[in-house]
Design a protein around this motif. Structure first.
Motif, PDB file in Angstrom:
ATOM      1  N   GLY A   1       0.798  -1.222   0.000  1.00 19.18           N
ATOM      2  CA  GLY A   1       0.000   0.000   0.000  1.00 19.18           C
ATOM      3  C   GLY A   1       0.825   1.263   0.000  1.00 19.18           C
ATOM      4  N   VAL A   2       1.985   1.223  -0.680  1.00 14.39           N
ATOM      5  CA  VAL A   2       2.876   2.385  -0.736  1.00 14.39           C
ATOM      6  C   VAL A   2       3.337   2.600  -2.174  1.00 14.39           C
ATOM      7  CG1 VAL A   2       3.680   2.103   1.645  1.00 14.39           C
ATOM      8  CG2 VAL A   2       4.935   1.001  -0.214  1.00 14.39           C
ATOM      9  N   THR A   3       4.076   3.662  -2.374  1.00 12.64           N
ATOM     10  CA  THR A   3       4.657   3.928  -3.682  1.00 12.64           C
ATOM     11  C   THR A   3       6.060   3.319  -3.740  1.00 12.64           C
ATOM     12  OG1 THR A   3       5.719   5.983  -2.989  1.00 12.64           O
ATOM     13  CG2 THR A   3       3.431   6.136  -3.801  1.00 12.64           C
ATOM     14  N   LYS A   4       6.609   3.253  -4.951  1.00 12.23           N
ATOM     15  CA  LYS A   4       7.968   2.744  -5.108  1.00 12.23           C
ATOM     16  C   LYS A   4       8.982   3.591  -4.348  1.00 12.23           C
ATOM     17  CE  LYS A   4       8.516   2.677  -9.503  1.00 12.23           C
ATOM     18  NZ  LYS A   4       8.969   2.445 -10.881  1.00 12.23           N
ATOM     19  N   GLY A   5       8.643   4.846  -4.097  1.00 15.40           N
ATOM     20  CA  GLY A   5       9.553   5.723  -3.358  1.00 15.40           C
ATOM     21  C   GLY A   5       9.890   5.170  -1.979  1.00 15.40           C
ATOM     22  N   SER A   6       8.931   4.498  -1.373  1.00 15.21           N
ATOM     23  CA  SER A   6       9.178   3.880  -0.070  1.00 15.21           C
ATOM     24  C   SER A   6      10.287   2.840  -0.182  1.00 15.21           C
ATOM     25  CB  SER A   6       7.903   3.213   0.447  1.00 15.21           C
ATOM     26  OG  SER A   6       8.169   2.442   1.596  1.00 15.21           O
ATOM     27  N   PHE A   7      10.261   2.067  -1.247  1.00 16.59           N
ATOM     28  CA  PHE A   7      11.300   1.061  -1.467  1.00 16.59           C
ATOM     29  C   PHE A   7      12.664   1.731  -1.541  1.00 16.59           C
ATOM     30  CE2 PHE A   7      14.080  -0.928  -4.617  1.00 16.59           C
ATOM     31  CZ  PHE A   7      14.279  -2.168  -4.038  1.00 16.59           C
ATOM     32  N   TYR A   8      12.766   2.778  -2.354  1.00 15.89           N
ATOM     33  CA  TYR A   8      14.068   3.420  -2.573  1.00 15.89           C
ATOM     34  C   TYR A   8      14.565   4.183  -1.355  1.00 15.89           C
ATOM     35  CZ  TYR A   8      13.647   1.848  -7.326  1.00 15.89           C
ATOM     36  OH  TYR A   8      13.536   1.049  -8.434  1.00 15.89           O
ATOM     37  N   ALA A   9      13.714   4.368  -0.363  1.00 19.28           N
ATOM     38  CA  ALA A   9      14.172   4.954   0.894  1.00 19.28           C
ATOM     39  C   ALA A   9      14.999   3.943   1.694  1.00 19.28           C
ATOM     40  CB  ALA A   9      12.979   5.425   1.725  1.00 19.28           C
ATOM     41  N   HIS A  10      14.852   2.653   1.332  1.00 15.04           N
ATOM     42  CA  HIS A  10      15.538   1.600   2.090  1.00 15.04           C
ATOM     43  C   HIS A  10      16.549   0.797   1.277  1.00 15.04           C
ATOM     44  CE1 HIS A  10      12.796   2.340   5.353  1.00 15.04           C
ATOM     45  NE2 HIS A  10      11.775   2.171   4.535  1.00 15.04           N
ATOM     46  N   TYR A  11      16.296   0.669  -0.010  1.00 17.26           N
ATOM     47  CA  TYR A  11      17.143  -0.183  -0.858  1.00 17.26           C
ATOM     48  C   TYR A  11      17.503   0.564  -2.140  1.00 17.26           C
ATOM     49  CZ  TYR A  11      15.419  -3.827   2.212  1.00 17.26           C
ATOM     50  OH  TYR A  11      15.103  -4.574   3.320  1.00 17.26           O
ATOM     51  N   ARG A  12      18.696   0.263  -2.643  1.00 14.95           N
ATOM     52  CA  ARG A  12      19.110   0.874  -3.905  1.00 14.95           C
ATOM     53  C   ARG A  12      18.524   0.147  -5.105  1.00 14.95           C
ATOM     54  NH1 ARG A  12      25.416   0.936  -3.238  1.00 14.95           N
ATOM     55  NH2 ARG A  12      24.780  -1.057  -2.392  1.00 14.95           N
ATOM     56  N   ASN A  13      18.323  -1.175  -4.947  1.00 16.18           N
ATOM     57  CA  ASN A  13      17.828  -1.951  -6.085  1.00 16.18           C
ATOM     58  C   ASN A  13      17.204  -3.262  -5.605  1.00 16.18           C
ATOM     59  OD1 ASN A  13      20.023  -3.854  -5.680  1.00 16.18           O
ATOM     60  ND2 ASN A  13      21.358  -2.363  -6.705  1.00 16.18           N
ATOM     61  N   ARG A  14      16.642  -3.985  -6.525  1.00 10.03           N
ATOM     62  CA  ARG A  14      15.968  -5.245  -6.243  1.00 10.03           C
ATOM     63  C   ARG A  14      16.925  -6.269  -5.633  1.00 10.03           C
ATOM     64  NH1 ARG A  14      15.883 -10.064  -8.623  1.00 10.03           N
ATOM     65  NH2 ARG A  14      14.016 -11.358  -8.386  1.00 10.03           N
ATOM     66  N   ASP A  15      18.156  -6.319  -6.126  1.00 12.42           N
ATOM     67  CA  ASP A  15      19.118  -7.287  -5.595  1.00 12.42           C
ATOM     68  C   ASP A  15      19.362  -7.085  -4.106  1.00 12.42           C
ATOM     69  OD1 ASP A  15      19.455  -8.778  -7.894  1.00 12.42           O
ATOM     70  OD2 ASP A  15      21.193  -7.633  -8.573  1.00 12.42           O
ATOM     71  N   GLU A  16      19.429  -5.853  -3.662  1.00 11.42           N
ATOM     72  CA  GLU A  16      19.585  -5.589  -2.226  1.00 11.42           C
ATOM     73  C   GLU A  16      18.387  -6.122  -1.454  1.00 11.42           C
ATOM     74  OE1 GLU A  16      20.322  -1.544  -1.111  1.00 11.42           O
ATOM     75  OE2 GLU A  16      22.381  -1.583  -1.858  1.00 11.42           O
ATOM     76  N   LEU A  17      17.190  -5.960  -2.010  1.00 16.52           N
ATOM     77  CA  LEU A  17      15.986  -6.463  -1.355  1.00 16.52           C
ATOM     78  C   LEU A  17      15.998  -7.990  -1.303  1.00 16.52           C
ATOM     79  CD1 LEU A  17      13.218  -6.150  -0.040  1.00 16.52           C
ATOM     80  CD2 LEU A  17      12.244  -5.985  -2.357  1.00 16.52           C
ATOM     81  N   VAL A  18      16.378  -8.642  -2.396  1.00 17.03           N
ATOM     82  CA  VAL A  18      16.460 -10.108  -2.407  1.00 17.03           C
ATOM     83  C   VAL A  18      17.441 -10.575  -1.339  1.00 17.03           C
ATOM     84  CG1 VAL A  18      17.247 -12.108  -3.747  1.00 17.03           C
ATOM     85  CG2 VAL A  18      15.708 -10.431  -4.796  1.00 17.03           C
ATOM     86  N   THR A  19      18.597  -9.930  -1.260  1.00 16.61           N
ATOM     87  CA  THR A  19      19.595 -10.288  -0.255  1.00 16.61           C
ATOM     88  C   THR A  19      19.035 -10.099   1.150  1.00 16.61           C
ATOM     89  OG1 THR A  19      21.408  -9.768  -1.765  1.00 16.61           O
ATOM     90  CG2 THR A  19      21.922  -9.761   0.597  1.00 16.61           C
ATOM     91  N   ALA A  20      18.337  -9.006   1.377  1.00  9.50           N
ATOM     92  CA  ALA A  20      17.740  -8.748   2.693  1.00  9.50           C
ATOM     93  C   ALA A  20      16.645  -9.768   3.004  1.00  9.50           C
ATOM     94  CB  ALA A  20      17.174  -7.332   2.744  1.00  9.50           C
ATOM     95  N   ALA A  21      15.848 -10.123   2.013  1.00  7.57           N
ATOM     96  CA  ALA A  21      14.778 -11.102   2.228  1.00  7.57           C
ATOM     97  C   ALA A  21      15.364 -12.466   2.583  1.00  7.57           C
ATOM     98  CB  ALA A  21      13.903 -11.207   0.986  1.00  7.57           C
ATOM     99  N   LEU A  22      16.405 -12.867   1.879  1.00 14.11           N
ATOM    100  CA  LEU A  22      17.034 -14.153   2.178  1.00 14.11           C
ATOM    101  C   LEU A  22      17.672 -14.137   3.562  1.00 14.11           C
ATOM    102  CD1 LEU A  22      18.523 -14.995  -1.323  1.00 14.11           C
ATOM    103  CD2 LEU A  22      16.538 -16.063  -0.201  1.00 14.11           C
ATOM    104  N   ALA A  23      18.250 -13.016   3.944  1.00 16.23           N
ATOM    105  CA  ALA A  23      18.826 -12.890   5.294  1.00 16.23           C
ATOM    106  C   ALA A  23      17.722 -12.973   6.346  1.00 16.23           C
ATOM    107  CB  ALA A  23      19.599 -11.586   5.422  1.00 16.23           C
ATOM    108  N   GLU A  24      16.587 -12.349   6.082  1.00 13.57           N
ATOM    109  CA  GLU A  24      15.441 -12.395   7.002  1.00 13.57           C
ATOM    110  C   GLU A  24      14.943 -13.823   7.162  1.00 13.57           C
ATOM    111  OE1 GLU A  24      12.184 -11.581   9.462  1.00 13.57           O
ATOM    112  OE2 GLU A  24      13.944 -10.354   9.037  1.00 13.57           O
ATOM    113  N   TRP A  25      14.795 -14.541   6.051  1.00 10.70           N
ATOM    114  CA  TRP A  25      14.320 -15.922   6.108  1.00 10.70           C
ATOM    115  C   TRP A  25      15.336 -16.803   6.837  1.00 10.70           C
ATOM    116  CZ3 TRP A  25      16.052 -20.495   3.580  1.00 10.70           C
ATOM    117  CH2 TRP A  25      15.211 -21.595   3.785  1.00 10.70           C
ATOM    118  N   THR A  26      16.616 -16.631   6.533  1.00 10.12           N
ATOM    119  CA  THR A  26      17.664 -17.414   7.187  1.00 10.12           C
ATOM    120  C   THR A  26      17.665 -17.152   8.686  1.00 10.12           C
ATOM    121  OG1 THR A  26      19.000 -17.363   5.177  1.00 10.12           O
ATOM    122  CG2 THR A  26      20.151 -17.872   7.223  1.00 10.12           C
ATOM    123  N   ARG A  27      17.509 -15.898   9.076  1.00  7.11           N
ATOM    124  CA  ARG A  27      17.464 -15.541  10.493  1.00  7.11           C
ATOM    125  C   ARG A  27      16.254 -16.177  11.171  1.00  7.11           C
ATOM    126  NH1 ARG A  27      14.519 -12.933  13.467  1.00  7.11           N
ATOM    127  NH2 ARG A  27      13.308 -11.963  11.833  1.00  7.11           N
TER     128      ARG A  27
END
Length: 186
Positions: free
Chosen positions: A39-65
């Protein structure tokens, strides 16, 4: 009403990406659909991540944790190994939902991606170490404890796999009791 981008954290995005991975593997992690889901704009994403790969890496780290050592900590803290194994088996059986997506199984489809392969390896290692330790504390010699842990873990993954296609699984309490009967040494 859309959430403000400042209200969503990087972890909110990572958790949403984990859910997307469960539904469709790494390919399902896409900024625009996730923004709509959140329920947000893409701008919210770019406030936290530079690109999709960073998000994938963060998601995998979250799942691993959440599914590796840290996620297993409450079970590891149970001092009685028989009770620990019962609790583990019960938690698995009760967590498995008919036709529910699974991050673990989805990542197996992405096993050629080194990040996915590493995440699955780390979660598998944590789970197998806990199971091996538990069987060792139950009196099995190290080699047998490691073998029994692998067999029990394979059965656990099999239950998750069956849930992907079985809309009418057996009652969870019955399954948990049977799993304990099979996997607790006599």
């Amino acid at each position: 009403m859309a959430k403000e981008s400042t209200r969503l954290s990087a972890q909110d995005w990572a958790r949403a990406a984990v859910r997307a991975i469960a539904d469709g593997g790494l390919a399902a992690v896409a900024v625009e659909p996730l923004a709509r889901t959140l329920g947000v704009t893409k701008g919210s994403f770019y406030a936290h991540y530079r690109n999709r790969d960073e998000l994938v890496t963060a998601a995998l780290a979250e799942w691993t944790r959440s599914h590796g050592d840290e996620g297993l900590a409450e079970f590891a803290a149970i001092s009685d190994p028989a009770q620990r194994l019962r609790e583990l088996l019960s938690a698995v059986v009760h967590a498995v939902r008919p036709l529910a997506p699974s991050v673990h199984l989805s990542l197996l489809g992405d096993r050629n991606d080194p990040r996915a392969r590493d995440a699955v390896h780390r979660v598998n290692r944590a789970r197998l170490e806990l199971l091996t330790r538990t069987y060792g504390e139950l009196g099995l010699p190290p080699d047998r404890a490691a073998t029994r842990a692998r067999i029990a873990y394979a059965a656990i993954l099999g239950l998750v796999h069956l849930a992907q296609t079985d809309p009418h699984p057996p009652e969870a309490a019955h399954l948990a009791d049977e799993a304990a009967a099979v996997f607790l040494p006599a």
